[in-house]
Design a protein around this motif. Structure first.
Motif, PDB file in Angstrom:
ATOM      1  N   THR A   2       0.948  -1.180   0.113  1.00 51.86           N
ATOM      2  CA  THR A   2      -0.036   0.171  -0.207  1.00 51.86           C
ATOM      3  C   THR A   2       0.803   1.479  -0.104  1.00 51.86           C
ATOM      4  N   ASP A   3       0.241   2.486  -0.482  1.00 47.45           N
ATOM      5  CA  ASP A   3       1.039   3.581  -0.397  1.00 47.45           C
ATOM      6  C   ASP A   3       1.166   4.077   0.984  1.00 47.45           C
ATOM      7  N   ARG A   4       2.184   4.826   0.924  1.00 51.59           N
ATOM      8  CA  ARG A   4       2.536   5.613   2.353  1.00 51.59           C
ATOM      9  C   ARG A   4       1.688   6.906   2.161  1.00 51.59           C
ATOM     10  N   VAL A   5       0.987   7.123   3.527  1.00 51.11           N
ATOM     11  CA  VAL A   5       0.040   8.225   3.465  1.00 51.11           C
ATOM     12  C   VAL A   5       0.782   9.499   3.851  1.00 51.11           C
ATOM     13  N   VAL A   6       0.489  10.758   3.349  1.00 50.21           N
ATOM     14  CA  VAL A   6       1.157  11.961   3.584  1.00 50.21           C
ATOM     15  C   VAL A   6      -0.329  12.643   3.830  1.00 50.21           C
ATOM     16  N   VAL A   7      -0.181  13.320   5.039  1.00 50.24           N
ATOM     17  CA  VAL A   7      -1.428  14.044   5.612  1.00 50.24           C
ATOM     18  C   VAL A   7      -0.978  15.607   5.491  1.00 50.24           C
ATOM     19  N   GLY A  37       2.661  16.459   6.644  1.00 49.46           N
ATOM     20  CA  GLY A  37       4.000  15.383   6.245  1.00 49.46           C
ATOM     21  C   GLY A  37       3.308  13.771   6.277  1.00 49.46           C
ATOM     22  N   LYS A  38       4.629  13.274   6.589  1.00 47.94           N
ATOM     23  CA  LYS A  38       4.317  11.667   6.361  1.00 47.94           C
ATOM     24  C   LYS A  38       3.863  11.147   7.703  1.00 47.94           C
ATOM     25  N   THR A  39       2.980  10.237   7.456  1.00 50.10           N
ATOM     26  CA  THR A  39       2.745   9.148   8.891  1.00 50.10           C
ATOM     27  C   THR A  39       3.791   8.572   9.054  1.00 50.10           C
ATOM     28  N   GLU A  40       4.054   8.204  10.394  1.00 47.52           N
ATOM     29  CA  GLU A  40       5.051   7.289  10.782  1.00 47.52           C
ATOM     30  C   GLU A  40       4.303   5.869  11.029  1.00 47.52           C
ATOM     31  N   PRO A  41       5.106   4.831  11.114  1.00 52.46           N
ATOM     32  CA  PRO A  41       4.478   3.629  11.424  1.00 52.46           C
ATOM     33  C   PRO A  41       3.715   3.546  12.613  1.00 52.46           C
ATOM     34  N   GLU A  43       1.023   5.048  13.400  1.00 55.54           N
ATOM     35  CA  GLU A  43       0.298   6.367  13.583  1.00 55.54           C
ATOM     36  C   GLU A  43      -0.620   6.572  12.726  1.00 55.54           C
ATOM     37  N   SER A  44      -2.100   6.978  13.379  1.00 51.52           N
ATOM     38  CA  SER A  44      -3.098   7.403  12.140  1.00 51.52           C
ATOM     39  C   SER A  44      -2.992   8.827  11.603  1.00 51.52           C
ATOM     40  N   GLY A  45      -3.744   8.886  10.510  1.00 52.61           N
ATOM     41  CA  GLY A  45      -3.636  10.122   9.719  1.00 52.61           C
ATOM     42  C   GLY A  45      -3.887  11.248  10.600  1.00 52.61           C
ATOM     43  N   GLU A  46      -4.707  11.398  11.590  1.00 49.21           N
ATOM     44  CA  GLU A  46      -4.973  12.244  12.341  1.00 49.21           C
ATOM     45  C   GLU A  46      -3.861  12.608  13.279  1.00 49.21           C
ATOM     46  N   GLN A  47      -3.406  11.422  14.086  1.00 45.08           N
ATOM     47  CA  GLN A  47      -2.333  11.759  14.803  1.00 45.08           C
ATOM     48  C   GLN A  47      -1.005  12.402  14.173  1.00 45.08           C
ATOM     49  N   ALA A  48      -0.697  11.973  13.007  1.00 42.92           N
ATOM     50  CA  ALA A  48       0.368  12.465  12.294  1.00 42.92           C
ATOM     51  C   ALA A  48       0.207  13.871  11.866  1.00 42.92           C
ATOM     52  N   LEU A  49      -1.067  14.487  11.672  1.00 42.21           N
ATOM     53  CA  LEU A  49      -1.185  15.801  11.302  1.00 42.21           C
ATOM     54  C   LEU A  49      -1.284  16.579  12.595  1.00 42.21           C
TER      55      LEU A  49
END
Length: 134
Positions: A2-7, A37-41, A43-49
């Motif tokens: 799967t693609d890595r999510v950038v938020v 920025g990029k999500t870390e392993p 980490e949810s998208g919301e937490q990353a943002l």
């Protein structure tokens, strides 16, 4: 795979949208984007943002809603965008940016957005929290 999510966050305050000008990498420098920025392993998208907005801009934001859709970036990466409301702090370009600008109603087209941010910005402005849809 799967693609890595950038938020990214369409951060609003008093009817204005926050735009951030990239300082790096060279191929993106000078173009404008929604900060994030990029999500870390793990980490949810919301937490990353929330983390990225704190690290990159020194602000706390309340995430409101995820804008439907995912925009492809470079191979292996996909962009997810949320609308957000500034809760505290004064945004400053701490990492990866050299200028920030608050765009008032009708001004979202006045900066040179990165291509993948254009549809997200348009939808964020349409969904702008608190009203003034112009």
């Amino acid at each position: 795979m799967t693609d890595r999510v950038v938020v990214a966050g369409a951060v609003f305050d008093r009817g204005r949208l926050l735009a951030a000008r990239r300082s790096a990498p060279p191929e993106l420098a000078g173009r404008w984007e929604l900060p994030g920025g990029k999500t870390e392993p793990g980490e949810s998208g919301e937490q990353a943002l929330v983390r990225e907005l704190r690290e990159e801009l020194g602000i706390e934001a309340e995430l409101l809603e995820r804008i439907p859709g995912a925009w492809p970036l470079k191979p292996g990466y996909v962009l997810h965008v949320w609308t957000a409301r500034l809760v505290s702090g004064v945004p400053a370009p701490l990492q990866d940016h050299d200028e920030l600008r608050w765009l008032g109603p009708g001004e979202s087209g006045t900066v040179d957005w990165l291509e993948q941010d254009v549809p997200a910005v348009a939808e964020a402005v349409r969904r702008q929290p608190g009203g003034a849809h112009r």
